[in-house]
Each structure stands twice: as structure tokens, then as C-alpha cells.
Enzyme design. Structure first.
Site, PDB file in Angstrom:
ATOM      1  CG  ASP A  85       2.910 -13.676   4.238  1.00  0.00           C
ATOM      2  OD1 ASP A  85       2.716 -14.815   4.719  1.00  0.00           O
ATOM      3  OD2 ASP A  85       2.028 -12.800   4.212  1.00  0.00           O
ATOM      4  CG  ASP A 120      -1.585 -18.917   7.411  1.00  0.00           C
ATOM      5  OD1 ASP A 120      -0.788 -18.624   6.498  1.00  0.00           O
ATOM      6  OD2 ASP A 120      -2.180 -18.060   8.084  1.00  0.00           O
ATOM      7  CB  CYS A 272       6.001  15.751  10.819  1.00  0.00           C
ATOM      8  SG  CYS A 272       7.321  14.548  10.750  1.00  0.00           S
ATOM      9  CB  CYS A 274      10.508  13.303   9.578  1.00  0.00           C
ATOM     10  SG  CYS A 274       9.684  13.559   8.012  1.00  0.00           S
ATOM     11  CB  CYS A 277       7.917  17.285   7.619  1.00  0.00           C
ATOM     12  SG  CYS A 277       6.935  15.852   7.175  1.00  0.00           S
TER      13      CYS A 277
HETATM   14 ZN   LIG Z   1       7.515  14.117   8.479  1.00  0.00          ZN
END
Ligand SMILES: [Zn+2]
Length: 504
Positions: A85, A120, A272, A274, A277
Site C-alpha cells: 500500500d 490516491d 471451532c 481449528c 481451538c
Molecule cells: Zn479456532
């Protein structure tokens, strides 16, 4: 060509962005990386999560290293494509920065950016019209001059679209910058609007810009990366996203889910699976040192982003992006409001939604939002424009539960009563009118509907009858302008008996 579209559903697409350091499959969320210090190292983003492209800030690099020029890949220790950026966001926040458009463009080339952004002038969410006009004119001027500053051939350049919530200015900016030699168009200024949950405005802004930009270029929604809104943005045609939210949220103990954000201290269960978790409980996360907790929540947040992108891609391939949208947009009233806003843009969605090469699968209808599906709009348009009535006299009966309609009991009974003299059509939601001879055409018998008594079919039935110029219309079980109404099939039987007796 640096962007190739592979698959489409609604205005959403799976594409390949070709950079000099490799191809990236879109839709894709670039994790925002700080060039100096990170809670998750960029190399980990690649090895653990499979994020093959990141975005960082060339202005921060410039401030930190100035003329002691180093390659951005060396600084971040990341060997995949890097977008940089330009410092425009800092310009929005601090009002002024110490570098010019020309300097930062040349600097991005020097540090080896794979995708650069011009400096910009962001409009922001609360600019006056006058200020917004200035940002648009200045962004267009800088975009134009930037082209002559480029020296290297194989960098992709992003030309941001400004104008903010002033849609006419935004459209003008998109038209002008769309004519110039850019590869990617980010939509500027959404961060503040997203923070205010003004998703409807974001919908307006995306559609306004996308309608006039060259469709073969990738479209980037700056600063958006929360899983709950990604499907909506993708469905409208956004290909690239970037997000610092995974790390910023983690700092405050904010735990992302596909349905919103939760506070880690309020969680008993981590909803969750993942790796984070699975390994830790909410209590264990709360009890550990802040820095560790922050890193683990940031990781969980990234897994959620990744999971949502995978779901979206699969939905595009399956042609079920609309169903995903229906589910996601119920996670927050402001998101649902934005979803309903699509009713203003059904034409845009219908035009972009692929007609061919789409998997044939049943459509699900839940409520009035389902009626906005492009398949419905397309069907109604075609029936008005392309369909020729087989007979001059029409009988309308309610859509039966059995499918296809022309194999239903009610149809067989009707046929016996009216013979070949009348054209039989079915009325009801979501299709409005279904001519009996088309009953088996997709999707007229491949759908499941929970719509009850919405009567959106009525106005379409009137339009249909008028456009086809029927000489006589009988409707069973309803009242309709210009039609003789009978309450049941038995009444129809009596009516025909009388009619025939009178004739004989
Ligand atoms: Zn998770």
C-alpha cells in the site's frame, strides 16, 4: 492478461491473479503485515496457513528505512507475491504524509513490490461533497501521472476508486480510472463504513464501481476481511481483500466466527475445530500471558478467514453462493438489510450470473429475499419477452404440491374438463406463472419452497396476461383483474356444463 476468471456464480468469481512471483487463486484475503513487527511472522502465514500473498505498507518501510533501500521480501522474510500500500490510509488518518505520489511509486519499484498502489487521496466516510470532489479529481490526476513514473514492466498496479458514499462521484472516478492502464482496482474508503456496520452502503459502492469498471480486472475491497461479510462482497464481484482485523481483533480478545465476533473472556466453549481451538480451552487462553493469547486468537481468526474463503469458493463451483448468502446475512441485522438491498441490483446480478455451464440443481426458497434470485428474474423476463402462447383462452390454477405440475392430479382433472380449448397455466410464488407445457423445464420443477401466501405472483400474472393478449381468462381460487374468478374445480366443471348445454 494478469487476471483470468475460471468459474462464476452470481457476480462472484474464482479467478487467477498472475503476478511475477506466482499465481494467486481468488477470492483471496491478503493478511496485512507490518514491515517492522508482527504477532505472526509472514513466513508462518505461508507455512502454517497457506497464505501465499501478503500486503504491507511501503510508506512505513520508507519512513523506517528511507534511502537504505532493502527488498520488501527481505524485510518481511516472505518469498511470495507482496502487495504494498502507498500510505494513502495514513493520509486519511493523519491528514498529511511526507512523501509524494512520484516518490512512493518509484520507491515501491525499488523495494521490489509485486503489486503497487498509487498514492490516491481517500475520500473517507464523512467527507463533505466538496472534499469528496477534490479527492476524486486529485486521485484521477495522480492515477494519470503515475503511469509515466513506472519503469518496470512486470509490476501490477492498483488504481483505487474514490468518491466514498457519493455514488455519482464514485462512478465518475471508476469510469475515468477504468480507462487507464491498471491491473487491479481497489475500492477506497470502506474501512470506516465497515466499522459502522453500514453494509448497505458498501453494497451500493461496490455495485456502482463494478458496473463501469472493465470486468476483466481484479477488484479489491480495501480493509475488509471479516468472515461474516466476505460472501456478500464476493457475490457482488470482489476478488481481493486485505485484512489487519485478524491481528487487531486478537489484541482486544475478539474471536471471529462466520456469524460475528465474540469476546474471548465471555466464552466457555470455543466453537471451532481449528488447531488452536482443538488444543486449548477458553479458560486456558484466558489464563495464559497476554502475548501468547493474542497470537493464538490471531491464528484462530486467520483459520476462520481461510475456512470462509474455502466455503465461498466451493459455493461458487456448486452454484450455491446465493444459499450461502441467505445463511450468512442472517448473522447481523445490518447485514440482512444489506442483503435486502440487492433488490435494487437484481438486474446487475442477473446479467453477471452465468446461464450456461452451471450445475443443474434444485433451488431453495425461504422468504421474500429468495425471490430476488437471478433465476427468477431471468425466468420472468424470458417468459414475457420470448414465450408465445399456444392458445387464446387461458385457465389459471394454483401451483400444486406435486411436481412436475403437468403430471399432477389437478392438471389431469382440468384437462378432462376443458379439453384442448384452453391453455392451462399454474400461478403462485416464486415463478409467478408456469405454463403447463413448460412444467418440466429447469428450474420449474426442481425447487423446494417454504414461501407462503406472499402473492408476489399477482402483479406478474397481470403483466403476463396483458402481454400475451389472451381473449378469455378464467382463474380458480383467486381474484384477478381482467379474469373470471371461480372458487374451485367443481365450479369450473359446472360452468363448463352450463356453457355446453347453452350451446347445444
Ligand atoms: Zn479456532
Amino acid at each position: 492478461m494478469c487476471f483470468e476468471v475460471k468459474e462464476r456464480d452470481l457476480c462472484g468469481r474464482i479467478g487467477v491473479l498472475k503476478t511475477r512471483r506466482g499465481n494467486i487463486e481468488t477470492p483471496y484475503v491478503m493478511p496485512v503485515v507490518n514491515p517492522i513487527r508482527n504477532i505472526i511472522e509472514p513466513s508462518e502465514l505461508k507455512s502454517e496457513f497457506g497464505f501465499n500473498m501478503i500486503i504491507t505498507n511501503s510508506y512505513i518501510i520508507w519512513k523506517h528505512y528511507k534511502d537504505n533501500i532493502k527488498d520488501v521480501h527481505e524485510i518481511t522474510k516472505f518469498d511470495g507475491p507482496i502487495m504494498t500500500d502507498s500510505g494513502a490510509y495514513q493520509l486519511l488518518v493523519y491528514g498529511d504524509i511526507e512523501v509524494s505520489n512520484k516518490e512512493i511509486i518509484e520507491y515501491q519499484e525499488k523495494i521490489g513490490s509485486d503489486i503497487g498502489v498509487i498514492l490516491d487521496v481517500p475520500t473517507g466516510a464523512h467527507a463533505s461533497r466538496e472534499e469528496a470532489e477534490y479527492t476524486v479529481m486529485e486521485t484521477i490526476r495522480r492515477a494519470k501521472e503515475s503511469i509515466s513514473y513506472r519503469k518496470e514492466k512486470d509490476i501490477l498496479w492498483a488504481g483505487p476508486i474514490q468518491g466514498g458514499t457519493y455514488l455519482d462521484l464514485l462512478e465518475y472516478c471508476a469510469k475515468e480510472i477504468g480507462k487507464m492502464d491498471f491491473h487491479i482496482h481497489p475500492l477506497g474508503s470502506p474501512t470506516q463504513i465497515l466499522e459502522e456496520y453500514n453494509y448497505s452502503k458498501i453494497v451500493d459502492m461496490i455495485v456502482t464501481a463494478k458496473r463501469v469498471l472493465p470486468p476483466e480486472r481484479a477488484f479489491h475491497l480495501f480493509g475488509a476481511g471479516h468472515p461474516m461479510m466476505l460472501s456478500l462482497a464476493v457475490a457482488l464481484g470482489c476478488d481481493l481483500f486485505d485484512s489487519a482485523a485478524y491481528a487487531l481483533y486478537a489484541k482486544d480478545g475478539r474471536y471471529m466466527t462466520q456469524n460475528g465476533t465474540m469476546r474471548i473472556e465471555e466464552l466457555k466453549e470455543l466453537p471451532c475445530c481449528c488447531p488452536v481451538c482443538n488444543k486449548y480451552s477458553a479458560k486456558e487462553l484466558m489464563e495464559m500471558e497476554k502475548e501468547n493469547r493474542e497470537k493464538l486468537i490471531a491464528k484462530h481468526n486467520l483459520y476462520k478467514v481461510k475456512e470462509e474463503i474455502k466455503l465461498i469458493k466451493e459455493a461458487i463451483r456448486e452454484g450455491t453462493l446465493w444459499e450461502l448468502l441467505e445463511a450468512r446475512c442472517r448473522s447481523h441485522p445490518r447485514l440482512y438489510e444489506a442483503f435486502k438491498r440487492l433488490s435494487l441490483y437484481v438486474d446487475y446480478i442477473e446479467e453477471n450470473d452465468p446461464v450456461v455451464n452451471k450445475k443443474v440443481r434444485g433451488l431453495f426458497f425461504y422468504d421474500e429475499t429468495s425471490i430476488m434470485r437471478p433465476e427468477i428474474l431471468r425466468y420472468k423476463k424470458r417468459i414475457i419477452e420470448r414465450y408465445t402462447k399456444p392458445k387464446d383462452k387461458l385457465i389459471l390454477v394454483p401451483m400444486p404440491k406435486e411436481k412436475p405440475f403437468n403430471k399432477s392430479k389437478i392438471f389431469k382433472k382440468l384437462k378432462k374438463i376443458v379439453g384442448d380449448e384452453y391453455h392451462i397455466c399454474f400461478y403462485g410464488d416464486p415463478f409467478g406463472i408456469v405454463p403447463s407445457e413448460l412444467s418440466e423445464t429447469f428450474p420449474l420443477s426442481q425447487f423446494e419452497s417454504a414461501l407462503d401466501n406472499m402473492k408476489t405472483w399477482k402483479s406478474f400474472a397481470i403483466e403476463f396476461i396483458k402481454s400475451k393478449e389472451y381473449k378469455e381468462v378464467i382463474i380458480i381460487g383467486e381474484e384477478l383483474e381482467g379474469a373470471k374468478s371461480l372458487s374451485s374445480i367443481n365450479d369450473l366443471e359446472k360452468y363448463f356444463r352450463c356453457k355446453n348445454e347453452n350451446i347445444s
